[in-house]
Design an enzyme around this catalytic site. Structure first.
Site, PDB file in Angstrom:
ATOM      1  N   GLY A  52      -5.078   3.133  -7.428  1.00  0.00           N
ATOM      2  CA  GLY A  52      -5.215   1.713  -7.111  1.00  0.00           C
ATOM      3  C   GLY A  52      -5.725   1.439  -5.727  1.00  0.00           C
TER       4      GLY A  52
ATOM      5  N   GLN B  28      -0.841   2.369   1.403  1.00  0.00           N
ATOM      6  CA  GLN B  28      -1.558   1.437   2.283  1.00  0.00           C
ATOM      7  C   GLN B  28      -0.935   0.049   2.139  1.00  0.00           C
ATOM      8  OE1 GLN B  28      -6.114   2.193   1.922  1.00  0.00           O
ATOM      9  NE2 GLN B  28      -5.206   2.903   0.004  1.00  0.00           N
TER      10      GLN B  28
ATOM     11  N   ASN C  49      -7.766   4.276 -11.556  1.00  0.00           N
ATOM     12  CA  ASN C  49      -8.305   3.005 -11.091  1.00  0.00           C
ATOM     13  C   ASN C  49      -9.200   2.453 -12.202  1.00  0.00           C
ATOM     14  OD1 ASN C  49      -9.759   0.943  -9.731  1.00  0.00           O
ATOM     15  ND2 ASN C  49      -9.447   1.971  -7.777  1.00  0.00           N
ATOM     16  N   PRO C  50      -9.106   1.134 -12.517  1.00  0.00           N
ATOM     17  CA  PRO C  50     -10.015   0.618 -13.561  1.00  0.00           C
ATOM     18  C   PRO C  50     -11.480   0.599 -13.117  1.00  0.00           C
ATOM     19  CG  PRO C  50      -8.567  -1.129 -12.730  1.00  0.00           C
ATOM     20  CD  PRO C  50      -8.159   0.127 -12.070  1.00  0.00           C
TER      21      PRO C  50
ATOM     22  N   VAL D  57       1.744  -3.038   2.063  1.00  0.00           N
ATOM     23  CA  VAL D  57       2.729  -3.518   3.051  1.00  0.00           C
ATOM     24  C   VAL D  57       3.858  -4.292   2.362  1.00  0.00           C
ATOM     25  CG1 VAL D  57       1.009  -3.619   4.892  1.00  0.00           C
ATOM     26  CG2 VAL D  57       1.389  -5.648   3.471  1.00  0.00           C
TER      27      VAL D  57
ATOM     28  N   SER E  57      -9.379   1.092  -3.349  1.00  0.00           N
ATOM     29  CA  SER E  57     -10.847   1.007  -3.348  1.00  0.00           C
ATOM     30  C   SER E  57     -11.439   2.118  -2.475  1.00  0.00           C
ATOM     31  CB  SER E  57     -11.285  -0.354  -2.807  1.00  0.00           C
ATOM     32  OG  SER E  57     -10.706  -0.552  -1.525  1.00  0.00           O
TER      33      SER E  57
ATOM     34  N   HIS F 274       0.192   1.306   6.781  1.00  0.00           N
ATOM     35  CA  HIS F 274      -0.244   0.018   7.323  1.00  0.00           C
ATOM     36  C   HIS F 274       0.912  -0.926   7.611  1.00  0.00           C
ATOM     37  CE1 HIS F 274      -4.397   0.790   5.274  1.00  0.00           C
ATOM     38  NE2 HIS F 274      -4.249   1.483   6.382  1.00  0.00           N
TER      39      HIS F 274
HETATM   40  C1  BV8 Z   1      -8.705   1.819  12.816  1.00  0.00           C
HETATM   41  C2  BV8 Z   1      -2.517  -4.170   6.341  1.00  0.00           C
HETATM   42  C3  BV8 Z   1      -9.234   2.625  14.967  1.00  0.00           C
HETATM   43  C4  BV8 Z   1      -2.691  -5.580   6.763  1.00  0.00           C
HETATM   44  C5  BV8 Z   1      -4.771  -3.249   6.035  1.00  0.00           C
HETATM   45  C6  BV8 Z   1     -14.850  -1.165  13.857  1.00  0.00           C
HETATM   46  C7  BV8 Z   1     -13.880  -1.077  14.834  1.00  0.00           C
HETATM   47  C8  BV8 Z   1     -12.667  -0.423  14.620  1.00  0.00           C
HETATM   48  C9  BV8 Z   1     -12.407   0.115  13.387  1.00  0.00           C
HETATM   49  C10 BV8 Z   1     -13.384   0.004  12.413  1.00  0.00           C
HETATM   50  C11 BV8 Z   1     -14.600  -0.597  12.628  1.00  0.00           C
HETATM   51  N1  BV8 Z   1     -15.330  -0.505  11.484  1.00  0.00           N
HETATM   52  C12 BV8 Z   1     -14.626   0.129  10.536  1.00  0.00           C
HETATM   53  C13 BV8 Z   1     -13.452   0.457  11.091  1.00  0.00           C
HETATM   54  C14 BV8 Z   1     -12.381   1.141  10.462  1.00  0.00           C
HETATM   55  C15 BV8 Z   1     -11.593   0.108   9.676  1.00  0.00           C
HETATM   56  C16 BV8 Z   1     -12.144   0.123   8.274  1.00  0.00           C
HETATM   57  O1  BV8 Z   1     -11.976   1.104   7.585  1.00  0.00           O
HETATM   58  N2  BV8 Z   1     -12.828  -0.958   7.882  1.00  0.00           N
HETATM   59  C17 BV8 Z   1     -13.393  -1.020   6.556  1.00  0.00           C
HETATM   60  C18 BV8 Z   1     -13.362  -2.469   6.051  1.00  0.00           C
HETATM   61  C19 BV8 Z   1     -14.791  -0.461   6.598  1.00  0.00           C
HETATM   62  N3  BV8 Z   1     -10.239   0.572   9.726  1.00  0.00           N
HETATM   63  C20 BV8 Z   1      -9.422   0.053  10.640  1.00  0.00           C
HETATM   64  O2  BV8 Z   1      -9.692  -0.869  11.344  1.00  0.00           O
HETATM   65  C21 BV8 Z   1      -8.093   0.768  10.747  1.00  0.00           C
HETATM   66  N4  BV8 Z   1      -7.848   1.064  12.123  1.00  0.00           N
HETATM   67  O3  BV8 Z   1      -9.680   2.352  12.365  1.00  0.00           O
HETATM   68  O4  BV8 Z   1      -8.360   1.895  14.125  1.00  0.00           O
HETATM   69  C22 BV8 Z   1      -8.582   2.680  16.283  1.00  0.00           C
HETATM   70  C23 BV8 Z   1      -8.111   3.906  16.715  1.00  0.00           C
HETATM   71  C24 BV8 Z   1      -7.525   3.969  17.961  1.00  0.00           C
HETATM   72  C25 BV8 Z   1      -7.406   2.817  18.753  1.00  0.00           C
HETATM   73  C26 BV8 Z   1      -7.870   1.592  18.279  1.00  0.00           C
HETATM   74  C27 BV8 Z   1      -8.450   1.500  17.023  1.00  0.00           C
HETATM   75  C28 BV8 Z   1      -6.962  -0.130  10.262  1.00  0.00           C
HETATM   76  C29 BV8 Z   1      -7.094  -0.342   8.769  1.00  0.00           C
HETATM   77  C30 BV8 Z   1      -5.827  -1.029   8.242  1.00  0.00           C
HETATM   78  C31 BV8 Z   1      -6.092  -2.494   7.979  1.00  0.00           C
HETATM   79  N5  BV8 Z   1      -4.919  -3.099   7.334  1.00  0.00           N
HETATM   80  N6  BV8 Z   1      -3.647  -3.742   5.488  1.00  0.00           N
HETATM   81  C32 BV8 Z   1      -2.451  -6.537   5.625  1.00  0.00           C
HETATM   82  O5  BV8 Z   1      -2.109  -6.109   4.508  1.00  0.00           O
HETATM   83  O6  BV8 Z   1      -2.576  -7.752   5.873  1.00  0.00           O
HETATM   84  S1  BV8 Z   1      -6.010  -2.726   5.041  1.00  0.00           S
HETATM   85  C33 BV8 Z   1      -5.890  -3.439   3.495  1.00  0.00           C
HETATM   86  O7  BV8 Z   1      -7.164  -3.364   2.899  1.00  0.00           O
HETATM   87  C34 BV8 Z   1      -4.993  -2.690   2.535  1.00  0.00           C
HETATM   88  O8  BV8 Z   1      -3.884  -2.122   3.187  1.00  0.00           O
HETATM   89  C35 BV8 Z   1      -5.877  -1.642   1.910  1.00  0.00           C
HETATM   90  O9  BV8 Z   1      -5.755  -0.418   2.598  1.00  0.00           O
HETATM   91  C36 BV8 Z   1      -7.266  -2.114   2.240  1.00  0.00           C
HETATM   92  C37 BV8 Z   1      -8.111  -2.313   1.044  1.00  0.00           C
HETATM   93  O10 BV8 Z   1      -7.581  -3.504   0.299  1.00  0.00           O
HETATM   94  P1  BV8 Z   1      -7.857  -3.674  -1.298  1.00  0.00           P
HETATM   95  O11 BV8 Z   1      -9.242  -3.199  -1.560  1.00  0.00           O
HETATM   96  O12 BV8 Z   1      -7.375  -4.849  -2.030  1.00  0.00           O
HETATM   97  O13 BV8 Z   1      -6.877  -2.770  -1.789  1.00  0.00           O
HETATM   98  P2  BV8 Z   1      -7.302  -1.497  -2.245  1.00  0.00           P
HETATM   99  O14 BV8 Z   1      -8.155  -0.774  -1.283  1.00  0.00           O
HETATM  100  O15 BV8 Z   1      -6.044  -0.895  -2.496  1.00  0.00           O
HETATM  101  O16 BV8 Z   1      -8.269  -1.934  -3.552  1.00  0.00           O
HETATM  102  C38 BV8 Z   1      -7.734  -2.478  -4.725  1.00  0.00           C
HETATM  103  C39 BV8 Z   1      -8.095  -1.416  -5.762  1.00  0.00           C
HETATM  104  O17 BV8 Z   1      -7.186  -1.517  -6.813  1.00  0.00           O
HETATM  105  C40 BV8 Z   1      -9.487  -1.595  -6.314  1.00  0.00           C
HETATM  106  O18 BV8 Z   1     -10.178  -0.367  -6.334  1.00  0.00           O
HETATM  107  C41 BV8 Z   1      -9.215  -2.066  -7.767  1.00  0.00           C
HETATM  108  O19 BV8 Z   1     -10.184  -1.561  -8.680  1.00  0.00           O
HETATM  109  C42 BV8 Z   1      -7.909  -1.417  -8.044  1.00  0.00           C
HETATM  110  N7  BV8 Z   1      -7.057  -2.066  -9.034  1.00  0.00           N
HETATM  111  C43 BV8 Z   1      -6.981  -3.375  -9.341  1.00  0.00           C
HETATM  112  N8  BV8 Z   1      -6.031  -3.558 -10.305  1.00  0.00           N
HETATM  113  C44 BV8 Z   1      -5.500  -2.319 -10.557  1.00  0.00           C
HETATM  114  C45 BV8 Z   1      -6.149  -1.380  -9.759  1.00  0.00           C
HETATM  115  N9  BV8 Z   1      -5.856  -0.074  -9.782  1.00  0.00           N
HETATM  116  C46 BV8 Z   1      -4.892   0.325 -10.637  1.00  0.00           C
HETATM  117  N10 BV8 Z   1      -4.208  -0.518 -11.433  1.00  0.00           N
HETATM  118  C47 BV8 Z   1      -4.494  -1.839 -11.427  1.00  0.00           C
HETATM  119  N11 BV8 Z   1      -3.822  -2.676 -12.241  1.00  0.00           N
END
Ligand code: BV8
Length: 249
Positions: free
Chosen positions: A187, A101, A213-214, A103, A189, A119
């Site tokens: 890593g 995920q 994941n921690p 970038v 969420s 992404h």
């Molecule tokens: C889609 C790129 C449909 C950009 C990212 C209303 C309308 C439309 C869609 C939606 C909606 N409501 C919900 C949605 C779906 C939405 C969604 O899921 N929203 C969430 C918030 C509920 N998804 C979308 O919008 C997706 N598109 O659904 O389109 C569609 C279909 C057809 C036509 C039109 C539309 C698009 C989602 C992609 C968004 N872009 N990134 C950029 O980087 O700027 S998402 C971005 O956040 C990241 O890529 C990652 O995927 C996500 C989460 O970020 P973080 O939480 O920081 O990262 P992560 O999840 O990895 O968490 C960190 C973790 O690491 C934690 O658990 C922590 O404990 C752990 N950690 C910390 N330190 C360590 C560790 N682990 C191991 N070792 C360590 N040392």
């Protein structure tokens, strides 16, 4: 680090491994995750409010500058031990698919040859209107810079919230997820869809699902193995244990 022998054995015997990584894998390289509070200039913004087409249309300069700041940060960091362990694993398994995920391109810089970027990639730029990648543009001082073809705004080639994921990459990710013996979720969420559906799809298909994941996530309760800890510590240790198990047969 000690791991459940069953986990080490299953990985040692695995024919096909799929891995989903999130921002947590890059945390130890110094790249803030989305969960981390934004720092300094960006402290007052939530990523979810900047990483959307609406935010860009409302304030293209602000969003462009946020990505320019992140690009500069990523250019100045190095892959960490987690990225390197995954690159070693890719070379060692008959079938190994890395789905990210992130970038930041750190998996590629660590030596992974095939990375499925769900992404997009912050180092790539595209035209907002045409959607095509642009590799160079005249320095006119415009922020964001303008597309040399249509004159429209350029934008980072990443998937924003409410934008569809690239179909080809998603298809590859689903194929890898539904055909693997072991699925590592590292890593992330596990809250952003459709990427977050992959570990649950792996569970449904009978793969052994491991979470590293921690913190706990919505996957924790269903994963077969949960290894609480930092990816940069856990992955190299787990891989070392698997190599030992493989060499002692
Ligand atoms: C889609 C790129 C449909 C950009 C990212 C209303 C309308 C439309 C869609 C939606 C909606 N409501 C919900 C949605 C779906 C939405 C969604 O899921 N929203 C969430 C918030 C509920 N998804 C979308 O919008 C997706 N598109 O659904 O389109 C569609 C279909 C057809 C036509 C039109 C539309 C698009 C989602 C992609 C968004 N872009 N990134 C950029 O980087 O700027 S998402 C971005 O956040 C990241 O890529 C990652 O995927 C996500 C989460 O970020 P973080 O939480 O920081 O990262 P992560 O999840 O990895 O968490 C960190 C973790 O690491 C934690 O658990 C922590 O404990 C752990 N950690 C910390 N330190 C360590 C560790 N682990 C191991 N070792 C360590 N040392």
């Amino acid at each position: 680090m000690n791991f459940p022998p069953e986990l080490v054995q299953q990985l040692a015997r695995a024919k096909s491994v799929a891995v989903l990584t999130g921002a947590g894998v890059s945390a130890e390289s110094g790249v803030p995750t989305f969960r981390d509070a934004q720092t300094g200039l960006w402290a007052k913004y939530r990523p979810e409010d900047l990483a959307t087409p609406r935010a860009f249309l409302r304030n293209p300069r602000l969003v462009w500058e946020w990505y320019a700041w992140r690009r500069e940060l990523v250019a100045g960091v190095k892959p960490n031990a987690a990225h390197l362990a995954l690159a070693e694993m890719e070379a060692a398994f008959a079938q190994f698919h890395l789905v990210t995920q992130n970038v930041d391109g750190l998996h590629q810089r660590a030596g992974c040859r095939t990375v499925i970027e769900l992404h997009g990639n912050i180092m790539r730029t595209k035209c907002f209107s045409e959607g095509t990648v642009v590799t160079q543009w005249p320095e006119t001082g415009d922020v964001p810079p303008l597309c040399p073809r249509c004159g429209g705004h350029l934008r980072p080639d990443v998937v924003w919230f409410e934008e569809p994921l690239p179909a080809a990459e998603m298809e590859q990710a689903i194929k890898a997820t539904t055909s693997c013996d072991v699925f590592l979720s590292v890593g992330t969420s596990t809250v952003v869809y459709p990427a977050a559906s992959l570990p649950f799809e792996a569970l449904r298909k009978g793969a052994t699902v491991v979470e590293i994941n921690p913190q706990a996530t919505p996957l924790t309760k269903q994963a077969h193995f949960v290894v609480p800890g930092a990816a940069g510590v856990v992955l190299p240790a787990l891989w070392a244990a698997v190599k030992t198990a493989r060499s002692t047969g």
